[in-house]
Design a protein around this motif. Sequence first.
Motif, PDB file in Angstrom:
ATOM      1  N   VAL A  97       1.183  -1.719   0.036  1.00 30.93           N
ATOM      2  CA  VAL A  97      -0.068   0.075  -0.317  1.00 30.93           C
ATOM      3  C   VAL A  97       0.730   1.177   0.102  1.00 30.93           C
ATOM      4  O   VAL A  97       0.313   2.428  -0.569  1.00 30.93           O
ATOM      5  N   SER A 132       1.961   1.910  -3.010  1.00 26.51           N
ATOM      6  CA  SER A 132       1.465   2.612  -4.576  1.00 26.51           C
ATOM      7  C   SER A 132       1.298   3.947  -4.423  1.00 26.51           C
ATOM      8  O   SER A 132       0.972   4.687  -5.266  1.00 26.51           O
ATOM      9  N   LEU A 133       1.135   4.413  -2.633  1.00 23.54           N
ATOM     10  CA  LEU A 133       0.369   5.374  -2.482  1.00 23.54           C
ATOM     11  C   LEU A 133       1.919   6.698  -2.469  1.00 23.54           C
ATOM     12  O   LEU A 133       1.426   7.247  -3.383  1.00 23.54           O
ATOM     13  N   THR A 170       2.111   6.937  -6.775  1.00 15.00           N
ATOM     14  CA  THR A 170       1.598   7.799  -6.849  1.00 15.00           C
ATOM     15  C   THR A 170       1.282   9.590  -6.588  1.00 15.00           C
ATOM     16  O   THR A 170       0.891  10.424  -7.703  1.00 15.00           O
ATOM     17  N   THR A 171       1.857   9.596  -5.526  1.00 14.73           N
ATOM     18  CA  THR A 171       1.809  10.962  -5.274  1.00 14.73           C
ATOM     19  C   THR A 171       2.950  12.040  -5.740  1.00 14.73           C
ATOM     20  O   THR A 171       2.681  13.043  -6.277  1.00 14.73           O
ATOM     21  N   TYR A 185      -6.514   3.552  -2.373  1.00  8.90           N
ATOM     22  CA  TYR A 185      -5.180   4.072  -2.094  1.00  8.90           C
ATOM     23  C   TYR A 185      -4.139   4.432  -3.101  1.00  8.90           C
ATOM     24  O   TYR A 185      -3.870   5.839  -3.190  1.00  8.90           O
ATOM     25  N   PRO A 186      -4.184   4.355  -4.357  1.00 13.93           N
ATOM     26  CA  PRO A 186      -3.497   4.255  -4.380  1.00 13.93           C
ATOM     27  C   PRO A 186      -4.208   5.834  -4.997  1.00 13.93           C
ATOM     28  O   PRO A 186      -3.567   6.993  -5.907  1.00 13.93           O
ATOM     29  N   ILE A 213      -5.510   7.860  -3.546  1.00 14.36           N
ATOM     30  CA  ILE A 213      -4.756   9.252  -2.966  1.00 14.36           C
ATOM     31  C   ILE A 213      -3.820  10.192  -3.458  1.00 14.36           C
ATOM     32  O   ILE A 213      -3.809  11.021  -2.634  1.00 14.36           O
ATOM     33  N   GLY A 214      -3.200   9.214  -3.987  1.00 19.34           N
ATOM     34  CA  GLY A 214      -1.629  10.072  -4.467  1.00 19.34           C
ATOM     35  C   GLY A 214      -1.935  11.428  -5.217  1.00 19.34           C
ATOM     36  O   GLY A 214      -1.413  12.161  -4.944  1.00 19.34           O
ATOM     37  N   ALA A 247      -8.438  13.402  -0.333  1.00 18.53           N
ATOM     38  CA  ALA A 247      -7.383  12.493   0.277  1.00 18.53           C
ATOM     39  C   ALA A 247      -8.333  11.664   1.649  1.00 18.53           C
ATOM     40  O   ALA A 247      -7.419  10.289   1.679  1.00 18.53           O
TER      41      ALA A 247
END
Length: 464
Positions: free
Chosen positions: A2, A5-6, A9-10, A143-144, A146-147, A279
Amino acid sequence: MVLASLLGTTVEWYDFFLYSTAAGLVFGKLFFPAVDGTVGTMLAFATFAVGFVARPVGGLIFGHLGDRIGRKHTLAFTMGLMGVSTALIGLLPTYEQVGILAPALLLVLRVAQGVALGGEWAGAVLLAVEYGPEGRKGRFGSYPQIGLALGLALGTGVFALLNDTLGETAFLEYGWRIAFLISLVLVAVGLAVRLRIDETPAFRAARRLRELPRSAPLVELSRERAARRHVLLGMLARWGEGAAFNTWAVFAITYATTTLELDRTAVLLTVTAAALVMAALIPVSGATVDRLGARRVYLVGMSAFTVSVLPAFWLFGTGGTWAFAAALVVTLGVVHASFYGAQGTLFAALFATPVRYTGMSFVYQVSGIFASGITPLIMTALLALGSGDPWWACGYLVLTGLVSVWATSRLREEDQHLQTGRGSFAQLPPLSGSGLPGGGSDSPQRPDHLVRTAVRGGGTRVNR
């Protein structure tokens, strides 16, 4: 997983949206000073749009690699390419220093950013969804997403901090460059985390069972009628989301600081606050997907966007900073989160494991050209058409929302390759003789293009 991934992308979205913020506030003055303010801004937004044109190229290249060699190494390369491209933008000379070479180099680096992001989004979502356990794929798939919000918040927040700390003159001279150079630090941290994870169970299963595509994944997609249908409907479903985000997060900054003449720092902080609210609420959308299904959640959220456009611009027009902030927090922070948290899982469900990276990349990145990339240009032109009144622009946004609502409603749950929600479709009994507990579509024992789907009139069938 997680975190990888997050974080990935962030960083990627921070780099990408840093450019969009700079396009609205800085690049017109530094790279296109020979034209008037409105034309300079439109030219800066044009280079912003070029990144979206480049994204399908990256999606096809890295989608192909991701479906052939795996998600992990493909994502590491996309992150490195994005970081280097962004940092080099921070080192570019201006038009006054080297003339036409300055915007030319800016354009080249924007293309490199677009290629990198074109391969990032689908892979990051797959990293989460294909690791997600049954009954929680919606939450993992959010979750990604949120990035996107954190990357936007970081980009606008850093710009606001630098502008407020240094002052406008110093910010235009060198302050904006600091925000781009920070990318190198973020990418180094992101790569350190991402390279430690393993390949996804679904891809390992497909590779072990020799179910990877024999020809190019894009060719495999074109052979399947259902896949072709999903590509078309997926791109139309994406239209409203892309138009919405690039209106609230990109165009609104320029609209507020020029047409409404609001304070730049206050506007940037408002966008940052709305992004942080977004987010926080995206995981709520993901959890709702696990209860109601991705298609239903996306459909309701997109309908909410469609009806919120006119009230939002009416509030913008009252001219107050607090009214602008309230409208933006609701539209970007709350409404957008309601469907964006479901989008990754919804699009992942449209394609089988061997072609999923390519299919998702194609849908998201090709649609990004018309759904996202040209939205600030269209909105700026429609605003000029209305002599500063936003109602032509509002009509365009409502149209995109209606098209996306229609397209999403046409995505049949029984044709999808992942099960989300707790309805009868999501709780089908396992296939007789399968030996799989619960018949999970992304179970390591079986690639999910052999997923059970409901058949009208009762029973099940297997999608191959």
